[in-house]
Design a protein around this motif. Structure first.
Motif, PDB file in Angstrom:
ATOM      1  N   GLU A 132     -10.928  -3.727   3.127  1.00 51.05           N
ATOM      2  CA  GLU A 132      -9.903  -2.726   2.826  1.00 51.05           C
ATOM      3  C   GLU A 132     -10.454  -1.745   1.806  1.00 51.05           C
ATOM      4  OE1 GLU A 132      -7.062  -3.761  -0.522  1.00 51.05           O
ATOM      5  OE2 GLU A 132      -7.287  -5.743   0.440  1.00 51.05           O
ATOM      6  N   THR A 133      -9.711  -0.676   1.581  1.00 47.69           N
ATOM      7  CA  THR A 133     -10.075   0.254   0.510  1.00 47.69           C
ATOM      8  C   THR A 133      -9.143   0.165  -0.693  1.00 47.69           C
ATOM      9  OG1 THR A 133      -8.760   2.034   1.498  1.00 47.69           O
ATOM     10  CG2 THR A 133     -11.133   1.946   2.046  1.00 47.69           C
ATOM     11  N   ASP A 134      -7.846  -0.068  -0.465  1.00 49.20           N
ATOM     12  CA  ASP A 134      -6.817   0.105  -1.496  1.00 49.20           C
ATOM     13  C   ASP A 134      -6.804   1.554  -1.967  1.00 49.20           C
ATOM     14  OD1 ASP A 134      -4.623  -0.729  -2.913  1.00 49.20           O
ATOM     15  OD2 ASP A 134      -5.749  -1.700  -4.527  1.00 49.20           O
ATOM     16  N   ALA A 135      -7.255   2.456  -1.100  1.00 47.10           N
ATOM     17  CA  ALA A 135      -7.295   3.884  -1.423  1.00 47.10           C
ATOM     18  C   ALA A 135      -5.897   4.380  -1.809  1.00 47.10           C
ATOM     19  CB  ALA A 135      -7.813   4.659  -0.208  1.00 47.10           C
ATOM     20  N   ASP A 170      -2.070  14.394  -0.341  1.00 51.61           N
ATOM     21  CA  ASP A 170      -1.165  15.401   0.233  1.00 51.61           C
ATOM     22  C   ASP A 170      -1.883  16.632   0.754  1.00 51.61           C
ATOM     23  OD1 ASP A 170       1.022  13.820  -0.237  1.00 51.61           O
ATOM     24  OD2 ASP A 170       1.732  14.921  -2.001  1.00 51.61           O
ATOM     25  N   ALA A 171      -2.946  17.048   0.075  1.00 52.58           N
ATOM     26  CA  ALA A 171      -3.593  18.309   0.422  1.00 52.58           C
ATOM     27  C   ALA A 171      -4.461  18.224   1.672  1.00 52.58           C
ATOM     28  CB  ALA A 171      -4.436  18.807  -0.751  1.00 52.58           C
ATOM     29  N   GLU A 172      -4.888  17.018   2.074  1.00 51.32           N
ATOM     30  CA  GLU A 172      -5.817  16.915   3.204  1.00 51.32           C
ATOM     31  C   GLU A 172      -5.676  15.606   3.971  1.00 51.32           C
ATOM     32  OE1 GLU A 172      -9.908  16.719   2.042  1.00 51.32           O
ATOM     33  OE2 GLU A 172      -9.490  15.731   0.136  1.00 51.32           O
ATOM     34  N   ARG A 173      -4.456  15.181   4.189  1.00 53.22           N
ATOM     35  CA  ARG A 173      -4.242  13.892   4.853  1.00 53.22           C
ATOM     36  C   ARG A 173      -4.825  13.885   6.263  1.00 53.22           C
ATOM     37  NH1 ARG A 173       0.487  13.523   3.257  1.00 53.22           N
ATOM     38  NH2 ARG A 173       0.128  12.161   1.461  1.00 53.22           N
ATOM     39  N   ASP A 174      -4.642  14.940   7.014  1.00 51.43           N
ATOM     40  CA  ASP A 174      -5.199  15.000   8.373  1.00 51.43           C
ATOM     41  C   ASP A 174      -6.717  14.868   8.346  1.00 51.43           C
ATOM     42  OD1 ASP A 174      -2.646  15.369   9.305  1.00 51.43           O
ATOM     43  OD2 ASP A 174      -2.880  17.504   9.748  1.00 51.43           O
ATOM     44  N   GLU A 175      -7.349  15.549   7.407  1.00 45.14           N
ATOM     45  CA  GLU A 175      -8.811  15.511   7.318  1.00 45.14           C
ATOM     46  C   GLU A 175      -9.306  14.121   6.923  1.00 45.14           C
ATOM     47  OE1 GLU A 175      -7.407  19.671   6.720  1.00 45.14           O
ATOM     48  OE2 GLU A 175      -6.827  17.700   5.939  1.00 45.14           O
ATOM     49  N   ILE A 176      -8.583  13.466   6.045  1.00 49.54           N
ATOM     50  CA  ILE A 176      -8.977  12.126   5.599  1.00 49.54           C
ATOM     51  C   ILE A 176      -8.910  11.132   6.750  1.00 49.54           C
ATOM     52  CG2 ILE A 176      -8.137  10.180   4.222  1.00 49.54           C
ATOM     53  CD1 ILE A 176      -7.567  12.341   2.035  1.00 49.54           C
ATOM     54  N   ILE A 177      -7.865  11.228   7.546  1.00 49.52           N
ATOM     55  CA  ILE A 177      -7.734  10.337   8.694  1.00 49.52           C
ATOM     56  C   ILE A 177      -8.813  10.652   9.726  1.00 49.52           C
ATOM     57  CG2 ILE A 177      -6.218   9.744  10.630  1.00 49.52           C
ATOM     58  CD1 ILE A 177      -3.886   9.924   8.636  1.00 49.52           C
ATOM     59  N   PHE A 196       0.436   8.292  -0.864  1.00 54.16           N
ATOM     60  CA  PHE A 196       0.305   8.699  -2.262  1.00 54.16           C
ATOM     61  C   PHE A 196      -0.046  10.188  -2.349  1.00 54.16           C
ATOM     62  CE2 PHE A 196      -0.562   4.507  -4.713  1.00 54.16           C
ATOM     63  CZ  PHE A 196       0.569   3.944  -4.140  1.00 54.16           C
ATOM     64  N   PRO A 197       0.409  10.850  -3.402  1.00 54.62           N
ATOM     65  CA  PRO A 197       0.184  12.303  -3.526  1.00 54.62           C
ATOM     66  C   PRO A 197      -1.287  12.697  -3.594  1.00 54.62           C
ATOM     67  CG  PRO A 197       1.121  11.375  -5.554  1.00 54.62           C
ATOM     68  CD  PRO A 197       1.243  10.332  -4.514  1.00 54.62           C
ATOM     69  N   ASP A 198      -2.182  11.762  -3.910  1.00 54.19           N
ATOM     70  CA  ASP A 198      -3.617  12.045  -3.939  1.00 54.19           C
ATOM     71  C   ASP A 198      -4.114  12.608  -2.608  1.00 54.19           C
ATOM     72  OD1 ASP A 198      -4.595   9.969  -6.458  1.00 54.19           O
ATOM     73  OD2 ASP A 198      -2.726   9.525  -5.409  1.00 54.19           O
TER      74      ASP A 198
END
Length: 266
Positions: free
Chosen positions: A204-207, A15-22, A11-13
């Motif tokens: 789960e999160t359903d993030a 996009d800006a920090e996908r690596d950091e979130i993982i 999801f585009p939410d």
């Protein structure tokens, strides 16, 4: 080790920090994530994301909100089975019934759900089921389809009534709890969780949706599944570590395509 069995990393939410979130997920002990497909039309994007990260797997399927689109595309059970052959695909769905928003005709939702059930039955991959305000129809379809032949499945982000939860358990399904179980007014949902067998529960999160209580109203992310595990543990009278071990073992039992060595590595 924890597993976020349902998130939407495409999801585009994010996009800006996908690596950091993982990376933050790993720091919180969340070693594996399953990013869930909501549209077969976007499956290439989902698959590419799962291929990019070693600890991310994915599903293939279409959310009930988009069931009309799937019907227009003439997506078949054979299509779902073919696309699911990729090694990073570990589930079918999410598919189901959503009568709260009713964004697609109910007939299209039911037909799509049955196609996904057939794909789960044929592949042996678990079906991720979305059910909202549709308890009676969902229970009826699950009973009818189980009579045709058993299939692995999970009632995801459970927020339905006790009867549907018990029907799912009776039919051999698993039940997954999201941040909703942490909300202050979720006493009834926690009572249902307390009643269900621990060996059928997942977290789960359903993030990016439904962040647990400390972050409620903000963007959710996989790291926060640790707090849902904490509240579920309290609900079940277990330690956080015991709950994490149980839900992770349940995940690997249900999501059988995920390599088992990752459980030991976690």
């Amino acid at each position: 080790m924890l597993v976020d069995s349902h998130c939407h990393l495409d999801f585009p939410d994010f996009d800006a920090e996908r690596d950091e979130i993982i990376a933050r997920a790993g720091e919180a002990g969340v070693r594996l994530m399953v990013t869930i497909s909501t549209r077969v039309a976007r499956f290439d994007t989902i698959r590419a994301l799962a291929e990019r990260y070693d600890n991310v797997f994915c599903s293939v399927g279409t959310h009930p909100h988009n069931a009309g689109e799937e019907a227009e595309m003439a997506v078949t059970t054979d299509d779902l089975v073919r696309l699911s052959a990729h090694e990073k695909v570990v589930a079918i769905g999410e598919a189901g019934l959503d009568y709260f928003y009713d964004k697609a005709p109910r007939e299209a939702q039911a037909a799509g759900l049955r196609r996904h059930i057939a794909a789960a039955r044929q592949t042996g991959l678990p079906l991720v089921i979305h059910s909202r305000d549709a308890d009676d129809d969902m229970a009826a379809i699950l009973r009818e389809e189980t009579e045709k032949g058993a299939f692995p499945a999970l009632l995801h982000c459970f927020s339905s009534g006790r009867d549907l939860a018990l029907t799912g358990i009776e039919l051999g399904l698993y039940v997954s709890f999201s941040g909703i179980v942490t909300f202050k007014r979720s006493d009834e949902l926690r009572a249902i969780a307390a009643e269900l067998p621990a060996n059928r529960l997942l977290v789960e999160t359903d993030a990016p949706y439904l962040a647990p209580q400390p972050w409620r109203g903000k963007r959710n992310e996989p790291a926060y599944v640790a707090h849902t595990n904490k509240v579920l543990a309290e609900t079940k009278g277990l330690s956080e570590a015991e709950m994490a071990r149980q839900t992770t073992a349940n995940f690997f039992r249900l999501f059988s395509r995920v390599p088992r060595h990752l459980e030991q590595e976690g």
